[in-house]
Design a protein around this motif. Sequence first.
Motif, mmCIF file in Angstrom:
data_model
loop_
_atom_site.group_PDB
_atom_site.id
_atom_site.type_symbol
_atom_site.label_atom_id
_atom_site.label_comp_id
_atom_site.label_asym_id
_atom_site.label_seq_id
_atom_site.Cartn_x
_atom_site.Cartn_y
_atom_site.Cartn_z
ATOM 1 N N LYS A 88 0.916 -1.159 -0.017
ATOM 2 C CA LYS A 88 0.168 0.028 -0.117
ATOM 3 C C LYS A 88 0.748 1.399 0.060
ATOM 4 O O LYS A 88 0.516 2.195 -0.831
ATOM 5 C CB LYS A 88 -0.828 -0.069 1.133
ATOM 6 N N GLU A 89 1.894 1.052 0.942
ATOM 7 C CA GLU A 89 2.755 2.274 0.907
ATOM 8 C C GLU A 89 4.031 1.975 1.157
ATOM 9 O O GLU A 89 4.469 1.320 2.103
ATOM 10 C CB GLU A 89 2.375 3.354 2.126
ATOM 11 N N PRO A 90 5.290 2.323 0.193
ATOM 12 C CA PRO A 90 4.791 2.995 -1.166
ATOM 13 C C PRO A 90 4.029 2.094 -1.969
ATOM 14 O O PRO A 90 4.070 0.837 -2.052
ATOM 15 C CB PRO A 90 6.289 3.138 -1.578
ATOM 16 N N ALA A 91 3.457 2.704 -2.997
ATOM 17 C CA ALA A 91 2.540 2.045 -3.912
ATOM 18 C C ALA A 91 3.411 1.281 -5.201
ATOM 19 O O ALA A 91 3.525 1.684 -6.142
ATOM 20 C CB ALA A 91 1.561 2.794 -4.686
ATOM 21 N N LEU A 92 3.975 0.156 -4.483
ATOM 22 C CA LEU A 92 4.723 -0.742 -5.315
ATOM 23 C C LEU A 92 4.210 -1.998 -5.340
ATOM 24 O O LEU A 92 3.635 -2.341 -4.423
ATOM 25 C CB LEU A 92 6.005 -0.556 -4.697
ATOM 26 N N ASP A 93 4.507 -2.726 -6.594
ATOM 27 C CA ASP A 93 4.330 -4.130 -6.671
ATOM 28 C C ASP A 93 5.684 -4.784 -6.743
ATOM 29 O O ASP A 93 6.594 -4.575 -7.654
ATOM 30 C CB ASP A 93 3.480 -4.479 -8.169
ATOM 31 N N VAL A 94 5.949 -5.534 -5.801
ATOM 32 C CA VAL A 94 7.154 -6.263 -5.555
ATOM 33 C C VAL A 94 7.461 -7.685 -6.496
ATOM 34 O O VAL A 94 6.517 -8.490 -5.785
ATOM 35 C CB VAL A 94 7.730 -6.384 -4.171
ATOM 36 N N CYS A 95 7.521 -7.868 -7.772
ATOM 37 C CA CYS A 95 7.550 -8.926 -8.442
ATOM 38 C C CYS A 95 8.788 -9.618 -8.240
ATOM 39 O O CYS A 95 9.675 -9.227 -8.359
ATOM 40 C CB CYS A 95 7.525 -8.542 -10.087
ATOM 41 N N LEU A 96 8.428 -10.926 -7.840
ATOM 42 C CA LEU A 96 9.654 -11.888 -7.539
ATOM 43 C C LEU A 96 9.420 -12.989 -8.487
ATOM 44 O O LEU A 96 8.592 -13.413 -8.899
ATOM 45 C CB LEU A 96 9.498 -12.694 -6.107
#
Length: 425
Positions: A88-96
């Motif tokens: 949610k914060e920061p507005a990131l998608d962590v792609c693994l």
Amino acid sequence: MKLHCEVELVNRHLPTFGLRGRGKGSRAVLSLCRPSDRALSRSQAGPVQLVIYTLKDKTGSRYKQLKENIEQFFTKFVEEGKATVRLKEPALDVCLSKANSSNLKNFLAAVRLAHQGCAVETLPLLTVAPLKTSEVEKPKTKMVITSKKDYPLTKNFPYSLEHLQASYCRLARIDMRMLCLKKLKKLDLSHNHIKKLPATIGDLANLQELNLNDNHLETFNEMLCSSTLRKSLQSLDLSQNKIKALPLQFCQLQELIYLKLDDNELIRFPFKIGQLSNLRFLSAARNKLPFLPSDFKKLSLEYLDLFGNAFEQPNLLAPNIQLTVPLTLLEISARAILDYRIPYAPHIVPFHLCRDLDTSKSCDCGKSCLNSFIQATVTMNLHCVAHTVVLVDNMGGTEAPILCYFCSLTCYSQFLDRSTKSNNR
């Protein structure tokens, strides 16, 4: 807890193509950590954080506490070592990706517990500390592909690549994914079936070496000559193609040191080839060159190979006379612009006149001429422009015909007298 994998960060507040984070294209280590503070007990330590360590930044990229800070988990392909954690914060998608599936499941389970606010002491956490270089895989800078079956069709090339070779892959066109490799210095696409060069190759601002040997090229895109390659390209191999002529703008590639044009169908060199002041290696064997342009004598080469061309026999006594008497206003004004080095550009004079001025001829007296001239071919010893010269024929010759231009009958006559006296000595 640590997880070794490849990471991509996508900022959801930007357009759909995403913002590539500092973990993109290389292996990284993800850790669930709490801020280190020796004065605090384990149960009193700060909130759990997610930290991404990369080789370039071994201190890690920290994100805020995970408690109630995860919007969604995407685990459909967890068995393949892939997953996405949406913060949610920061507005990131962590792609693994490229993770061990078992380790990934355990890691995601710990992340879920941290998100749910479980007691810190129940989680296998690490104290934030810099990683050793050996713990993170170095970004890949070189990739060599020498067969079609090894060519990647479903995944991107590592963005850290500086040297890419994709030979014998039967490529009919240049893969647009290659044009995203902004660090690329050497691109080898030899032994393919490429017919055209896209102008977007010019966006590879760091490209120093381009090998297109043994393809199906018939032209060289003139847009590349005015691109960033003007300041970066040092080596170009266009041998074993079907090129008949290079564009006039080719001579804008003034950083060229190495140029290979063997086994094409060349009928002429670029008119202003003498502008390639840094050129040291030139090979154009087995083409169809009848003579060399007058600008060729301005080159200063270390190696020259013109073997196997159909050079014509020069005949100074049979000139091509294109003199106009009296000179036209266009001819007079063009000569004045060139001789007095007056700047010109399409916003000053019409575009077609700029092209005429760019192809002007230089008389033996040093003055310029446009459409009124005398043209003749004379013999030049290639050792005048190169230290090492490959024989031009099986007879052991090192001479080739070169065009000469004269702005008037007087200049031609004077040159003819000098040549006659020189031959009689």
